[in-house]
Design a protein around this motif. Structure first.
Motif, PDB file in Angstrom:
ATOM      1  N   ASP A  50      38.185  41.820  45.943  1.00  0.00           N
ATOM      2  CA  ASP A  50      37.681  40.569  46.519  1.00  0.00           C
ATOM      3  C   ASP A  50      36.180  40.605  46.785  1.00  0.00           C
ATOM      4  O   ASP A  50      35.687  39.980  47.703  1.00  0.00           O
ATOM      5  N   ARG A  51      35.444  41.325  45.952  1.00  0.00           N
ATOM      6  CA  ARG A  51      34.000  41.436  46.145  1.00  0.00           C
ATOM      7  C   ARG A  51      33.238  40.548  45.161  1.00  0.00           C
ATOM      8  O   ARG A  51      33.711  40.243  44.073  1.00  0.00           O
ATOM      9  N   VAL A  52      32.017  40.168  45.583  1.00  0.00           N
ATOM     10  CA  VAL A  52      31.161  39.287  44.797  1.00  0.00           C
ATOM     11  C   VAL A  52      29.764  39.895  44.754  1.00  0.00           C
ATOM     12  O   VAL A  52      29.252  40.346  45.775  1.00  0.00           O
ATOM     13  N   THR A 112      42.574  39.562  45.128  1.00  0.00           N
ATOM     14  CA  THR A 112      43.751  40.356  45.462  1.00  0.00           C
ATOM     15  C   THR A 112      44.922  39.413  45.652  1.00  0.00           C
ATOM     16  O   THR A 112      44.763  38.190  45.589  1.00  0.00           O
ATOM     17  N   SER A 113      46.078  39.962  45.935  1.00  0.00           N
ATOM     18  CA  SER A 113      47.245  39.103  46.171  1.00  0.00           C
ATOM     19  C   SER A 113      47.074  38.276  47.443  1.00  0.00           C
ATOM     20  O   SER A 113      47.669  37.211  47.581  1.00  0.00           O
ATOM     21  N   ASP A 114      46.215  38.745  48.364  1.00  0.00           N
ATOM     22  CA  ASP A 114      45.968  38.032  49.623  1.00  0.00           C
ATOM     23  C   ASP A 114      44.732  37.138  49.580  1.00  0.00           C
ATOM     24  O   ASP A 114      44.580  36.250  50.405  1.00  0.00           O
ATOM     25  N   ILE A 150      26.288  43.120  47.474  1.00  0.00           N
ATOM     26  CA  ILE A 150      27.721  43.003  47.191  1.00  0.00           C
ATOM     27  C   ILE A 150      28.417  42.656  48.502  1.00  0.00           C
ATOM     28  O   ILE A 150      28.279  43.384  49.493  1.00  0.00           O
ATOM     29  N   VAL A 151      29.132  41.544  48.515  1.00  0.00           N
ATOM     30  CA  VAL A 151      29.814  41.075  49.723  1.00  0.00           C
ATOM     31  C   VAL A 151      31.289  40.851  49.425  1.00  0.00           C
ATOM     32  O   VAL A 151      31.687  40.693  48.278  1.00  0.00           O
ATOM     33  N   LYS A 152      32.081  40.823  50.475  1.00  0.00           N
ATOM     34  CA  LYS A 152      33.483  40.431  50.343  1.00  0.00           C
ATOM     35  C   LYS A 152      33.553  38.913  50.361  1.00  0.00           C
ATOM     36  O   LYS A 152      32.672  38.240  50.913  1.00  0.00           O
ATOM     37  N   MET A 153      34.591  38.376  49.756  1.00  0.00           N
ATOM     38  CA  MET A 153      34.760  36.917  49.700  1.00  0.00           C
ATOM     39  C   MET A 153      34.714  36.296  51.098  1.00  0.00           C
ATOM     40  O   MET A 153      34.160  35.222  51.282  1.00  0.00           O
TER      41      MET A 153
END
Length: 90
Positions: free
Chosen positions: A8-10, A47-49, A79-82
């Motif tokens: 879930d990273r961007v 991810t699934s979540d 780089i960040v998480k969603m």
């Protein structure tokens, strides 16, 4: 060389800080605020979540102290998480 984020990273490239205020005052280097608007360079699969809600090329607003800074081939990225992306700027 390219970056492919996992889960879930961007990967983002930060925009330049404003050089001038709306009133026309030119800011010195120390007076500029850290920009919080970035361009999406690459998006992980999710991810699934977590469903990825941004796509490559989007301009986004991120949390002020979010992410990990990396330098690759002379370019600086973050780089960040969603979950650290607050909104898409249109």
């Amino acid at each position: 060389m390219s970056i492919r984020p996992l889960q879930d990273r961007v990967v983002l490239r930060m925009t330049e800080a404003e050089e001038k205020t709306q009133g026309g005052i030119i800011l010195s280097g120390s007076a500029k605020e850290k920009p919080e608007v970035a361009e999406v360079i690459e998006v992980g699969a999710g991810t699934s979540d977590v469903t990825m809600e941004v796509s490559k090329g989007d301009k986004v607003l991120i949390s002020k102290y979010a992410g990990t800074n990396v330098k690759l081939d002379g370019e600086e990225y973050i780089i960040v998480k969603m979950e650290d992306i607050l909104a898409v700027v249109e």
